[in-house]
Design a protein around this motif. Structure first.
Motif: not given
Lengths: 453, 375
Positions: B95, B98-99, B111, B234, B238, B279, B283
């Motif tokens: 995570v 994940a972006a 993903d 993203q 997200q 996450n 971010l």
């Protein structure tokens, strides 16, 4: 004074002017449209815009317009592409131009999401072309029916196209005369720093003065270019400027698509008949009027000339009036967007929004947050989030949809945030108003919250 | 005559305007944004955040493989606990990166195959549907008993029977240890296949970056599909996932409060909140470029949007603080801590608005995943 600029007699609607002007216009416009349709297809937009969406934002009064299914839409595009080709070669011209106008306009009316000023422009030009004798020379039609050949057409048939083009430029220029554009160089100050990747000029894109230069030059260009195009002396230079300006906009803002090319092609109409005859002489099989000996039927006459002239008067009147209708609405035009479309406001603002809708039943026991992605494509959602009439149409759709899902008397509330021209996002509509109960109207929507600077 | 006077009027206008501009010195403090080096920003993202992120991920998967092999050889609560620790490490690392769903990750659909969220365009109506972070246990069991399966299939049942959903079910699901005692060979084979597939996907993406890097750092455009466009999109995406499948939809936001507890992320491992927090803080770290001075937040400052930047960072912190009040497992917190979940949800939505509207607008990036003509 004006005589020096152009022959005053050409302002008389029936004054004969050589048909060459209409011929090149027909060929260039037709082939550009043909290529545009192919491009649209090739990029997969036929599917993503007219087949994939589950819901379409219709135009008020045109709710009956629907995409005619998968094969229907593709067939419609094929028909319109074919019509554009027929216009280019001048084959069954009258029918082709009617089919093109009707087909193209039908496609545009399917979804407000895809509204673009230059699509509207194309529809208008297509409409005008229906009435013009643009097939009466150098066309398949006169090859098949030689006695239909004409060498001169009434000045009004060229004049109306020039008028339409002048209108686009001047209204686009007038629209730029606002504080954001001129005093704050917005939205150029947002858009240009995103263009630093451009070779040579890229390094200047962070400079504020460049944004001002672009804004002021753009406004001056739009306001004045028509006058320089009308003047015989300045015309060649003005046209060079047209090409440079529009190619530059195409490089800076690739997302504006075909618009620059439409304007480059259409602005040729300002050149003289002699220029167009010269241009046509490079075309295969073209024979100038001096080579053809003909004594009768030299000049085309409109069959119901007077009726047409009245119609043209009404058309011109409406075209001037429609972009001015915004004056009837209160508040900030860019914020409310009431009377914004069909007014030649091109690349005028940076606006984006986030929308959160909640559906509640009448007694507010049930509450459902709407997942926009379930109903709208990303493009539809983006367009809807900043335009009040689309927000209202979507709210009405949501009420119907949730009623089908079993919600009693659904009420729709929107928490919507919009940012305009680099300002911070702020609440856009009154979130305590049940939008499902608000009617679609031409009047000002009281539920739009006023713009706070 | 008219023409000439117009030109004169315009020239005078411009001169007067600039004269005024100078004398009043304007309300905005520094109108010229500093020349911001976008290539340096992207290079920093590639070399300090993205590429190291993938290599850490590779190492953690290796550790997971070791732990899972030990468990599969001798299933016990002790070996299971070791797998849980290794898996948690992997998923938390996942995570964090994940972006970066663009370039090699996008081409290889990382993903989708590793941590399928169900997409944003699905509604949560009934619990039986394969939406959000569902786990398709019946397809997993079918695959095990038949012994034949194609993990490259793009169907929902295929995506929900591999990657993290499958790891959750196979290693931490109901009676996980006991189930390895019947049809052992096929079950072990499937478990190994799932981890091997995850490993090969991450390896492919990590290797892909060695060639993609130069393309990534040299493209400073902001249009759809450009690196900067992708990054901004993203951020919004997200947070959209956080608001939707990660928290809001299992919490019943779409469904008049009907909960979908089993659709919380990593349901059987019970680490949904930890993943959401990780996450979000990753971010924020990505947004600031890890404090390198070359991040997206520095770009905003260079564009004279310092106030916006401050607000975004503050909102990140508020949302994170609210999330930290929600204990794991989220599946039970949805009822036991519903007020805290609701608070976190509201702050996440505020952050989403800032990123999707204010930041996107300020950087001239369109939040749309398609290209299209506009005017």
């Amino acid at each position: 004074m004006t005589g020096r600029i152009f022959n005053i007699k050409k302002l008389i609607p029936g004054y004969p002017v050589p048909i060459a002007l209409l011929i090149t216009f027909r060929i260039f416009f037709g082939s550009l449209m043909f290529l545009s349709i192919l491009r649209f297809w090739w990029r997969g937009w036929v599917t993503s815009l007219y087949i994939e969406p589950k819901f379409h934002f219709t135009y008020t009064g045109f709710e009956w317009v629907h995409p005619p299914g998968y094969w229907g839409v593709h067939l419609l595009f094929l028909l319109v592409a074919l019509a554009a080709f027929f216009i280019t070669v001048g084959f069954l011209y009258r029918i082709a131009s009617i089919v093109f106008f009707a087909g193209f306009t039908y496609i545009e009316l399917i979804d407000v999401t895809t509204y673009l000023n230059h699509y509207y422009f194309v529809s208008l030009i297509a409409f005008i072309l229906i009435w013009l004798p643009a097939n009466r020379n150098y066309s398949l039609d006169v090859l098949l029916w030689p006695d239909k050949t004409k060498h001169f057409v009434p000045a009004s048939s060229v004049g109306i196209i020039r008028f339409q083009l002048a209108l686009v430029y001047i209204f686009a220029g007038l629209a730029k005369l606002n504080a954001d554009w001129l005093l704050h160089a917005q939205p150029m100050r947002i858009w240009l720093p995103a263009k630093t990747h451009l070779p040579i000029i890229g390094i200047y894109m962070y400079e504020t003065w460049v944004a001002y230069l672009f804004s002021w030059f753009g406004a001056a260009y739009d306001l004045l270019i028509v006058f320089f195009l009308l003047n015989k002396k300045t015309r060649p230079w003005a046209y060079c400027l047209v090409v440079i300006f529009h190619v530059a906009t195409a490089i800076f803002f690739p997302a504006i698509g075909m618009f620059p090319y439409v304007m480059i092609i259409c602005s040729l109409i300002f050149f003289s008949a002699r220029f167009h005859e010269k241009l046509l002489s490079f075309f295969p099989f073209y024979r100038s009027r001096k080579e053809i000996l003909q004594t009768t039927g030299y000049t085309y006459r409109f069959r119901y000339g007077k009726v047409l002239l009245v119609g043209m008067g009404i058309y011109i009147f409406l075209q001037v009036l429609i972009p001015l209708r915004f004056l009837l609405y209160p508040g900030n035009l860019f914020w409310n967007e009431e009377g914004y479309r069909f007014s030649w406001r091109v690349m005028l603002m940076e606006k984006s929004g986030s929308t959160y809708f909640t559906v509640k039943d009448k007694i507010h026991q049930q509450s459902f947050e709407v997942n926009n992605a379930e109903f709208l494509t990303p493009l539809q959602e983006k367009m809807m989030s900043t335009q009040p009439d689309m927000i209202l149409k979507y709210a009405h759709f949501l009420a119907r949809e949730y009623k089908n899902r079993g919600v009693q008397n659904p009420e729709v509330y929107g928490e919507i945030y919009v940012a305009l021209n680099g300002g911070r996002s702020q609440l856009f509509v009154d979130s305590s108003i049940n939008l499902a109960a608000e009617p679609l109207t031409w009047k000002h929507y009281e539920w739009i919250l006023p713009y706070k600077k | 005559m008219k023409k000439r006077s117009l030109i004169i009027a315009l020239t005078v206008g411009i001169v007067v305007f600039y004269a005024c501009k100078k004398s009043t010195s304007g309300p905005e403090p520094s109108p010229t944004p500093g020349a911001f080096d976008k290539v340096a920003m992207l290079t920093d993202y590639a070399d300090k955040i993205i590429i190291p992120g993938y290599s850490t991920m590779q190492q953690k998967i290796l550790a997971l493989q070791v732990a899972s092999d030990a468990f599969l050889a001798a299933p016990s609560t002790a070996t299971q606990a070791a797998v849980k620790t290794a898996y948690t490490d992997v998923h938390l690392q996942y995570v964090r990166i994940a972006a970066f769903q663009f370039g090699p990750a996008e081409t290889n659909l990382l993903d989708v195959f590793a941590n399928f969220s169900g997409g944003l365009d699905y509604s949560f109506t009934t619990a039986g549907q394969l939406t959000g972070f569902s786990i398709d246990s019946s397809t997993i069991e079918n695959n095990i008993s038949s012994g034949t399966y194609d993990l490259t299939l793009m169907s929902r049942s295929s995506l929900y029977s591999q990657g993290f959903p499958a790891i959750n079910y196979l290693f931490f699901g109901p009676n996980a240890i006991a189930k390895f005692n019947s049809n052992t060979a096929n079950r072990v084979k499937y478990a190994k296949a799932i981890i091997a597939r995850l490993k090969s996907l991450v390896d492919t993406v990590a290797n892909g970056w060695t060639t993609y890097r130069s393309e990534f750092i040299s493209n400073t455009k902001t249009n759809a599909g450009s690196p900067i466009g992708n990054l901004v999109n993203q951020f919004a995406y997200q947070i959209d996932l956080l608001k939707g499948p990660r928290i809001g939809w299992p919490f019943g936001k779409q469904s008049n409060g009907s909960l979908f507890v089993s659709k919380t992320e990593a349901y059987f491992a019970g680490i949904s909140t930890a993943l959401a927090i990780e996450n979000l803080s990753a971010l924020k770290n990505t947004f600031t470029g890890g404090g390198s001075g070359k991040g997206m937040s520095d770009y905003l400052v260079a564009l004279n949007k310092a106030a916006l930047n401050t607000d975004v960072l503050a909102q990140f912190d508020v949302a994170l603080a609210k999330l930290r009040l929600v204990p794991d497992p989220l599946s039970s917190s949805l009822t036991s801590h519903s007020a805290e979940v609701d608070q976190a949800y509201k702050e996440i939505q505020k952050l989403l608005t800032l990123l999707k509207t204010d930041v996107a607008s300020a950087t001239a990036v369109q939040i749309t995943f398609v290209d299209n003509d506009g005017d």
